[in-house]
Design a protein around this motif. Sequence first.
Motif, PDB file in Angstrom:
ATOM      1  N   GLU A 975       0.832  -1.205   0.000  1.00 28.96           N
ATOM      2  CA  GLU A 975       0.000   0.000   0.000  1.00 28.96           C
ATOM      3  C   GLU A 975       0.866   1.253   0.000  1.00 28.96           C
ATOM      4  N   ASP A 976       1.967   1.224   0.759  1.00 28.03           N
ATOM      5  CA  ASP A 976       2.874   2.370   0.785  1.00 28.03           C
ATOM      6  C   ASP A 976       3.962   2.269  -0.268  1.00 28.03           C
ATOM      7  N   ALA A 977       4.041   1.104  -0.938  1.00 28.20           N
ATOM      8  CA  ALA A 977       5.056   0.879  -1.976  1.00 28.20           C
ATOM      9  C   ALA A 977       6.465   1.112  -1.431  1.00 28.20           C
ATOM     10  N   THR A 978       6.754   0.541  -0.265  1.00 28.50           N
ATOM     11  CA  THR A 978       8.070   0.681   0.354  1.00 28.50           C
ATOM     12  C   THR A 978       8.595  -0.692   0.745  1.00 28.50           C
ATOM     13  N   GLN A 979       9.888  -0.857   0.586  1.00 28.23           N
ATOM     14  CA  GLN A 979      10.514  -2.111   1.018  1.00 28.23           C
ATOM     15  C   GLN A 979      10.872  -1.989   2.494  1.00 28.23           C
ATOM     16  N   LEU A 980      10.418  -2.967   3.284  1.00 33.24           N
ATOM     17  CA  LEU A 980      10.617  -2.927   4.728  1.00 33.24           C
ATOM     18  C   LEU A 980      11.892  -3.620   5.173  1.00 33.24           C
ATOM     19  N   ASN A 981      12.249  -4.697   4.497  1.00 35.25           N
ATOM     20  CA  ASN A 981      13.423  -5.452   4.943  1.00 35.25           C
ATOM     21  C   ASN A 981      13.923  -6.328   3.810  1.00 35.25           C
ATOM     22  N   SER A 982      15.192  -6.673   3.879  1.00 33.63           N
ATOM     23  CA  SER A 982      15.796  -7.581   2.914  1.00 33.63           C
ATOM     24  C   SER A 982      16.933  -8.306   3.613  1.00 33.63           C
ATOM     25  N   PHE A 983      16.944  -9.635   3.531  1.00 31.56           N
ATOM     26  CA  PHE A 983      17.989 -10.400   4.209  1.00 31.56           C
ATOM     27  C   PHE A 983      18.161 -11.750   3.519  1.00 31.56           C
ATOM     28  N   SER A 984      19.259 -12.422   3.848  1.00 29.97           N
ATOM     29  CA  SER A 984      19.558 -13.743   3.304  1.00 29.97           C
ATOM     30  C   SER A 984      19.055 -14.809   4.255  1.00 29.97           C
ATOM     31  N   ASN A 985      18.427 -15.814   3.685  1.00 30.37           N
ATOM     32  CA  ASN A 985      17.945 -16.920   4.501  1.00 30.37           C
ATOM     33  C   ASN A 985      19.095 -17.748   5.044  1.00 30.37           C
ATOM     34  N   HIS A 986      20.204 -17.798   4.311  1.00 32.62           N
ATOM     35  CA  HIS A 986      21.353 -18.583   4.747  1.00 32.62           C
ATOM     36  C   HIS A 986      22.587 -18.039   4.056  1.00 32.62           C
ATOM     37  N   TYR A 987      23.747 -18.241   4.687  1.00 34.37           N
ATOM     38  CA  TYR A 987      24.975 -17.699   4.108  1.00 34.37           C
ATOM     39  C   TYR A 987      25.384 -18.450   2.846  1.00 34.37           C
ATOM     40  N   SER A 988      24.967 -19.707   2.700  1.00 33.93           N
ATOM     41  CA  SER A 988      25.278 -20.433   1.475  1.00 33.93           C
ATOM     42  C   SER A 988      23.973 -20.783   0.785  1.00 33.93           C
ATOM     43  N   SER A 989      23.912 -20.529  -0.466  1.00 36.93           N
ATOM     44  CA  SER A 989      22.691 -20.782  -1.213  1.00 36.93           C
ATOM     45  C   SER A 989      22.411 -22.268  -1.293  1.00 36.93           C
ATOM     46  N   ASP A 990      21.185 -22.649  -0.966  1.00 33.07           N
ATOM     47  CA  ASP A 990      20.744 -24.011  -1.227  1.00 33.07           C
ATOM     48  C   ASP A 990      20.308 -24.067  -2.683  1.00 33.07           C
ATOM     49  N   ARG A 991      19.167 -24.636  -2.933  1.00 29.29           N
ATOM     50  CA  ARG A 991      18.687 -24.680  -4.315  1.00 29.29           C
ATOM     51  C   ARG A 991      17.392 -23.901  -4.453  1.00 29.29           C
ATOM     52  N   GLY A 992      17.319 -22.820  -3.739  1.00 29.23           N
ATOM     53  CA  GLY A 992      16.153 -21.963  -3.842  1.00 29.23           C
ATOM     54  C   GLY A 992      15.148 -22.246  -2.752  1.00 29.23           C
ATOM     55  N   ILE A 993      14.277 -21.256  -2.516  1.00 23.29           N
ATOM     56  CA  ILE A 993      13.225 -21.374  -1.513  1.00 23.29           C
ATOM     57  C   ILE A 993      11.979 -21.933  -2.177  1.00 23.29           C
ATOM     58  N   SER A 994      11.410 -22.965  -1.586  1.00 22.38           N
ATOM     59  CA  SER A 994      10.261 -23.626  -2.181  1.00 22.38           C
ATOM     60  C   SER A 994       8.943 -23.245  -1.534  1.00 22.38           C
ATOM     61  N   LYS A 995       8.968 -22.777  -0.274  1.00 18.13           N
ATOM     62  CA  LYS A 995       7.704 -22.497   0.412  1.00 18.13           C
ATOM     63  C   LYS A 995       7.919 -21.471   1.498  1.00 18.13           C
ATOM     64  N   LEU A 996       6.963 -20.545   1.636  1.00 17.46           N
ATOM     65  CA  LEU A 996       6.917 -19.590   2.740  1.00 17.46           C
ATOM     66  C   LEU A 996       5.621 -19.824   3.504  1.00 17.46           C
TER      67      LEU A 996
END
Length: 1263
Positions: A975-996
């Motif tokens: 609604e405000d068109a603003t990004q609130l946060n951004s972070f890495s799920n893990h320091y080493s990439s797995d094979r992508g995130i499949s579910k939230l």
Amino acid sequence: MALGDRMAWLFSQSSALVSINFDEFSSRENGGSSRQTRESEAPAEADPGSAATSLAYLPHAVFLREFRHECFEEYAPMKPSQSAFVSKWRPKDRMKTSCVALVMCLNIGVDPPDVIKISPCARMECWIGKFARYGLQLDPTIEEVKKLCCSCRKNAKSERVLFHYNGHGVPKPTANGEIWVFNRGYTQYIPLPISELDSWLKTPSMYVFDCSAAGVIVNALIEVLGLRPTFAVFFPRSLLHDSIDHSLIDKIPGRQNDRKTLLGELNWIFTAVTDTIAWDVLPHDLFQRLFRQDLLVACLFRNFLLAERIMRTANCNPISYPLLPPTHQHRMWDAWDMAVEICLSKLPQLVTDPTAEFQPSSFFTEQLTAFEVWLDHGSEHKHPPEQLPIVLQILHSQSFRFRALVLLGRFLDMGHWAVNQALSVGIFPYVLKLLQSKAMELQQILVFIWTKILSLDNGNCSFRDDLVKDGGHNYFIKFLDGMDAYPEQRAMTAFVLAGIVDGYRLGQEVCIQENLIHVCLKNLQLASSDEAHTEPLLLQWLCICLGKLWEDFHEAQLIGLQADAPAILSILLLEPQPEVRAAAVFSLGSLIDVGSESFRDGHGDVEDCDVDEKSKAELHIVKSLLQVLEDGSPLVRSELVVGLARFGFGHNKQLKPIAAAFKQQGSSISSQIVPELRVGCGSMANARDRMISTRSPTASTEIMHHSPVSDDSSHCSDSGIFVKESTTDGDINQFRSRSLDSVVYSQYLVAMSSLAKDPYTRIAILGRRALAIIGIEHVVSKGAKYNDGSFHQGYLSCQSMSSTIGLTRSSSWFDMHSVKLPVTFRTPPVNSTRQNYLTGLRRVCSLEFGPQLCRPQDVVLADPLLGSIGSVGTSEHSLLLRSSIYDWNHQYFSRPLLNASDENEDDQALREQREKIALDCIANCRHSSITQLNNQIASWDTRFETGAKATLLLPFCPIVVAADENERIRVWNYEDATQLNSFSNHYSSDRGISKLCLVNELDDSLLLVATSEGNIRVWKNYTLKDRQKLVTAFSSIQSHRAGVLASNAVVDWQQKSGYLYASSEISSILIWDLDKEQNISFISSSLDCSISALSASQVRGGQIVAGFVDGSVRIFDVRTPDMPVCATRLHTQRAEKVVGIGFLPELDQFKIVSASQAGDIQFLDIRNHSEAYLTIDAHRGSLTAFAIHRHAPVIASGSSKQIFKVFSLDGDQLSIIKYYPTLMAQRIGSVNCLNFHPYKVLLAAGAADACVSIYADDNYEAR
């Protein structure tokens, strides 16, 4: 009876005014495993039928909110020097006044020329107390004063000397700082300079000047004394008003040290009142110096306070240095006046009739009541209770002691600040002395008080030194061994004993002598055998106490092995409480002896034949520890990596050749999965949680024939794991034993490799750190790769990451700093005189590191769990990983234990508000007529390089969460068109995130992130910029099938049951209980193909539906895992995998809908599952995403051809959104994911072009 209930009963015995609710305290916190539940009712205005229906979608259970989730990630062990509380209350230097120089310049019968005596005046000028040796000089000369002072200083040595000068028979002191004495003939007054007097007495010293105009010499004395540790008290001429019969006062019966007499009670009350005034008015450090450091000094200053009050009424001003604030108008003097009047009113009767019974004063009873009132209404932010010093004095009396201790316990329970206040007032020596009491009624409350005291002393030896010196440990060992107390109280006792032996060799030795190991093991056996009365808190602290007792203490370890401790502790590895499992792992790991310095240098009492028995004992422990390799709790796995690191440190000689064999063959040890490393298939787990066996015949066969760590030792050499050793004298049994041992060593390497890649960052760092210390870090075939060089908050900063060891590549940790590692092995000789409690136990090798091994700055950044690294010459023991289980669990007892509510009012209000919103929205979803869903209300360029792979709309705020294949997570307010946060799920990439998914969505929700490799991570504060914190992380499908690395894991979360369901390239479903953080069950589908889609019912707890890659569909119920509820093959025309599946949004969950990659959507009623009752041909061979609304009658499907459609449950197409090349048209890429808002008709679509769009119907209104 719970801990709070028991204490409440104790309090009810002390006073009828005490009324506190202490319901189920211990099960609510980390001692219990029961889920937190909240009673909640539907709003009164809601329709009864609708409310009853909707509440099925609003589960009340909350998860991952235990003490361990709040403290473990944030905790950093505190060094003893950081324990600021202790240093404030305990004086650094204890001081004693051993000599007193009493100089009486009276010259009785001759008044000095400048003094006119009044009538009446003081007649008793001096009396001698009992605290020190007195040297008296009556009407002395300067030479006699000097001789007395020098003699006192010589006898006192470094202790304090008190110089008491009574000058009522000589002139006033001079302005130059001189006092008067006599000549030998008493014909002249001779001046004595203060400077000379100070040169004789030296320091430390204390001066009391009782004479006329004593304040004249203040400035002179201060100039002489400067800042040296000296006290001075100055009294003008004493005054005593003729208010009562003096002769009657001299006849007060009793003794000062007998509180059951009038004189003793008056002295007792006077001490309590003056201590209270001093503690309330003086700074605490000054109070400690004057009233707690020295009994004689305290007595003097108590009388100084009384003198000030009396003399101020006659306009006289007593002076002290250091200068004390005015105390003569303190309100406690009123209590003193009343007590004195009451006592003296009894005096005539007691003098007339010596046999009359003495009636004690009500002073102390009234003060206890006042203290109790403060406890009912006081807090940390209010003025401390002034009755605290009186409570200390009351402990002297047996008649008031129990009530005083109970109230003191209530006060200490208010927090660290309260414990510090009580210690500052001087409570410690009193409660220490009470441990010598044999009164049974005091045991429980004393245990509670000592629990609170020890919870303050984190890593500081100040308390346990006194406990051991006075034999206080015996009190707690006997209490623990009595078995009469409730489990919660015995848990507190185990905590106190753990504090006594924590890193304290003297404490370990005296507790061993009192058979503490056998007492703890007996308690463990009894608690484990009676599951109905098992108290997790007791099990937890018994294990920690044992672990601390034999940690780095060889003799204690031998006693533990003799008592079969590993077998007793191994049973606890399958307990439902993670804290208990972690404590058991810690205790088992501490049993592994890494060897003392003298032992490793060849001075231990060992023989060559002891090697095998020692190895067998430790190998048995390691095999037990490997049971929890795949435990769902980071707390358990962090203790596991510490314990396994100890084993590797001591068995490095055996591990090196096996690790080298892997390296020579170029194989990855991490891909070799061992059947013994599985979790959830033990007999105990079957009995407790009805677990299903996880070992399939196919998997077992595969492991036996292909795994280098097979149980069949004859196959070990096939993969180069088995290192053949020569046998002596043809000893085939020894050869077989060693070959079996090499299997365990191989399993150990598998486990360490797995821990080095743990989804919980801290554990992965510890795992690689352990491998580097052991010198076998090359067993990890592929180093962790950073996606963008950043960690999530709470681990390492970008600067520290560059120094983190062994994480960025597979090469040695030491190579990163260009440091060579000289490693030598040596076996200690057999000759020694050290006593051995168990034959055949010794270490077989040791690992020497050069002094250039590592630098402190390279290590301390890694993790607070790491052992401290010293300078050159530091023992190699300092390189070992250190457990923090005691340090962070110890915080549990520092929190309020008696009156903590299950949840605060703010949380309850938030819950009720959200439930009302949810119910209103559910009603709107069910009754609204949805015609189309093509109103694009927001579009967000996430800037993901690989596009958005998963999206999630939050239920109660206009926020969408998106993630990509590189495990970047971004949070956006649409609604405000603003990004609130951004972070890495893990320091080493797995094979992508499949579910939230959202956990506890009606409360302070947590973000559950599942990766394609099956790793689960749960975050809190994920919407706050740079404040996200990891709650827990684990691998949901790791090592389930030998040699198979998951790449397409599917998971779903069921809030109602607290279960997480997971599957991947296997035809089975693993069931994880997030309350226990444990894999509790396993459902086999009996199909050869893998599961490609998974969905759990949010209405019927325990029901799940699974779609397979061959187009078949099955429904399972965890109550009947052996047989599916429904099994059919819906997608028959083109056997392509099921992309999405789920239950329809109706209360009677008998209908499911399934979408396949071929593009067809099938509707099935499980009551007639022979065929689908509705089919929609949505797409042609390109369906990539599918979503079902939880409450509204709509579904959505997306295609790789840049199109997605919305359908009603009747099969009508409501909306279609395509890619249009025109400038003003809506633009979407290949659809990767779709997600409906749980309570509103909103749809989030994530595309391969990194754009996330949100669509609503035409009736949507922004907040």
